[in-house]
Design an enzyme around this catalytic site. Structure first.
Site, mmCIF file in Angstrom:
data_model
loop_
_atom_site.group_PDB
_atom_site.id
_atom_site.type_symbol
_atom_site.label_atom_id
_atom_site.label_comp_id
_atom_site.label_asym_id
_atom_site.label_seq_id
_atom_site.Cartn_x
_atom_site.Cartn_y
_atom_site.Cartn_z
ATOM 1 N N ILE A 97 0.879 -1.163 0.000
ATOM 2 C CA ILE A 97 0.000 0.000 0.000
ATOM 3 C C ILE A 97 0.920 1.217 0.000
ATOM 4 C CG2 ILE A 97 -0.191 -0.221 2.525
ATOM 5 C CD1 ILE A 97 -2.848 1.176 2.412
ATOM 6 N N SER A 98 0.671 2.172 -0.889
ATOM 7 C CA SER A 98 1.565 3.324 -1.049
ATOM 8 C C SER A 98 1.664 4.154 0.222
ATOM 9 C CB SER A 98 1.078 4.224 -2.197
ATOM 10 O OG SER A 98 1.164 3.559 -3.430
#
Length: 251
Positions: A97-98
């Site tokens: 997840i960024s």
């Protein structure tokens, strides 16, 4: 001969049952209080994180959208305590997840507003789509494509839990876009492509914007604008590190 009970006398079994019930109620109440305290702590951590991102000049509209999205609902249970640290988090299957600051940067560059139709390539846990869902509002829609089926299920579950009805998660080869709902006002790719996939350029509306990381070991974030005549304009916005785009037009 059965033992006679005096009026008001309670059997030992009944007393034990009542004691167990009381103990269970206290335990449930304590658990509820602990959950409330944890939720309060997570909200405070989210507020601190968004303030820190705001120092670097992120758009106020984007920051408010991120403040409304509970990132801890979009990470695996083991990563929950790190949900509000400004770093990428592993979500399994070699995917991440960024980092929140990167979500803010990409949303800024997309210039999202109410009513837009957005295509995202790489749903992951659904977090980025949720932030964009906040920005396009109920009159807009986000279509997010993921090639890994367990992550499709994970993203759908997370988005449902968080209450996002304007986001659709699709199982498909994202490198080919999603022609069924094209064209799109905005396209964002959350994985690095070797080149800009032609199907994505075709599915971008005239006047639309695309954000995509391009490169292998050395990657650059590229902002693409398609003018009203359909001509493509590219602008490089700095170095980044993303997982690779896998598929027909990927690696």
């Amino acid at each position: 001969m059965p033992e006679r009970k005096e009026k008001g006398q309670v059997s030992v079994g009944a007393a034990e049952d009542r004691g167990k019930k009381g103990h269970s109620e206290k335990k449930d109440k304590r658990k509820q209080e602990e959950n409330q305290e944890e939720l309060h702590q997570l909200e405070e951590m989210r507020e601190r994180l968004i303030r820190r991102i705001g120092i670097h000049g992120a758009d106020e509209k984007v920051l408010k959208a991120m403040l409304r999205v509970p990132r801890h609902l979009f990470v695996p249970e083991y990563a929950k305590k790190g949900a509000y640290i400004d770093t990428p988090l592993e979500i399994g299957f070699g995917q991440t997840i960024s980092a929140p600051h990167m979500v803010a940067i990409m949303c800024d560059l997309l210039e999202l507003s109410e009513g837009l139709k957005v295509l995202e390539i790489g749903a992951g846990s659904g977090y980025n789509a949720a932030v964009m869902g906040e920005l396009v509002g109920k009159s807009g829609h986000v279509y997010t494509v993921e090639r890994i089926e367990p992550l499709v299920d994970f993203a759908r579950e997370n988005l449902k839990k968080a209450g996002y009805e304007n986001v659709t998660v699709l199982l498909d080869d994202g490198s080919m876009g999603y022609s069924k709902c094209a064209p799109y006002d905005r396209i964002v790719v959350t994985c690095a492509a070797p080149d800009i996939p032609e199907p994505l350029l075709e599915q971008l509306k005239p006047g639309g914007i695309m954000i995509i990381p391009v490169g292998d070991y050395i990657q650059e974030l590229v902002r693409i604008k398609k003018d009203p005549e359909g001509k493509i304009h590219e602008e490089k916005r700095g170095g980044v590190v993303f997982v690779p785009l896998i598929g027909k037009y990927g690696f």
